[in-house]
Design a protein around this motif. Sequence first.
Motif, short mmCIF file in Angstrom:
data_model
loop_
_atom_site.label_atom_id
_atom_site.label_comp_id
_atom_site.label_asym_id
_atom_site.label_seq_id
_atom_site.Cartn_x
_atom_site.Cartn_y
_atom_site.Cartn_z
N THR A 38 0.86 -1.10 -0.13
CA THR A 38 -0.14 -0.01 0.05
C THR A 38 0.79 1.32 0.00
O THR A 38 0.42 2.32 -0.44
CB THR A 38 -1.06 0.03 1.15
N LYS A 43 -1.39 6.04 -5.21
CA LYS A 43 -2.89 6.25 -4.91
C LYS A 43 -3.35 7.05 -6.36
O LYS A 43 -4.44 6.91 -6.74
CB LYS A 43 -3.31 6.94 -3.90
N THR A 49 -7.19 7.76 -10.27
CA THR A 49 -7.16 7.84 -8.85
C THR A 49 -7.92 6.87 -7.69
O THR A 49 -8.87 6.09 -8.33
CB THR A 49 -7.54 9.33 -8.42
N LEU A 50 -7.38 6.63 -6.82
CA LEU A 50 -8.08 5.52 -5.98
C LEU A 50 -9.56 5.92 -5.44
O LEU A 50 -9.85 7.10 -5.24
CB LEU A 50 -7.17 5.42 -4.68
N ASP A 55 -8.01 1.33 0.03
CA ASP A 55 -7.83 -0.25 -0.41
C ASP A 55 -8.98 -0.88 0.12
O ASP A 55 -9.56 -0.91 1.06
CB ASP A 55 -6.49 -0.66 0.41
N ARG A 76 -7.23 -2.76 -5.04
CA ARG A 76 -7.64 -1.61 -5.17
C ARG A 76 -8.62 -1.26 -6.46
O ARG A 76 -8.67 -2.06 -7.40
CB ARG A 76 -6.62 -0.46 -5.47
N TYR A 78 -9.51 1.71 -9.09
CA TYR A 78 -9.15 3.03 -9.66
C TYR A 78 -10.27 3.53 -10.49
O TYR A 78 -10.74 2.86 -11.23
CB TYR A 78 -7.95 2.89 -10.45
#
Length: 235
Positions: A38, A43, A49-50, A55, A76, A78
Motif C-alpha cells: 500500500t 494512489k 485515482t484511488l 484499499d 484497489r 481506480y
Amino acid sequence: MITRRDFLIGGACVAALGVAEALRPRTQITLMPQQPLTNLVPKTIGPWTLGEGGDIVVPEIPGSLTDKLYADTLTRLYINTKTGEQIMLLVAYGQAQSDILQLHRPESCYPAIGLAIGSRRNDDIALGGGASIPAVALTAGEGIRMEDIVYWTRLGEFLPRTAGEQRRNRLETAMDGIISDGVLVRASTLRMGPEASPAYDRLNAFLAALVRAVPANSRPGFIGTERAKALVTRI
C-alpha cells in the motif's frame, strides 16, 4: 554378492542425491522493498485515482492457501477522473519463489469459480523507449458479464508468461542455489456483453502508467532489475 543391478541402483541413488544437492537453494534474493504494498503503489496513476474508501480489504483466512503463500496483497479500485471508467488492480507478493503464481494465474483461478476463459494471448506492455513488460491478456466471463484482464508475473529476474516458462525459470534459479521472491500484478475491467471490444489497450496504458508512477528505486520489485534500469534511462 553385489550384482550389476546393485551398482545401477546405487549409481541412480548417488545421482539423485547429487541433483537434490544441486537444487537445494542457498541464497535468498529479494527485489521488492520491504514495505507494505500500500506504500509502494501510488494512489494516483496518471488520470486514475484511488476510489472512495481506499484499499479494498479482503479478510484473511488463517491457514488458507493465500495466507500461506503470499506475504502481502493489495486490492484497489481506480477511477478515471476524466471518463469515470473503473479498473481493478490486484498485486500479490510472495517472499519465496514457489508455485504460488502458477496457482493464482487467472487461467487457473477464474475457471475455478465458474468463469470460463474466452480468449488468451501474449501481450507486451510498452513502457516507452523500447522497454516493455511481457504480459498476458485474456477475457473471462459467463453470460453478459465479461472481465478483461492483463497481468504479468515476476519470479526473481524472470517474467514468465506461462506455467511452463515458470517451471523452467524456477529450475534455473534452483540450480544456481537461489530462492527468489515473486509478484503478480493484475489489472481488469468489466464490460457487458461479448459484442463490445476488449479493453486490453486501456489496461495496458494503466499498467504502464503504474510502473512509471512507482518510485525508481522500487521498480525492480515489480519488473526486475534490468527493465527498471532501462526505464530510468528512458524516462
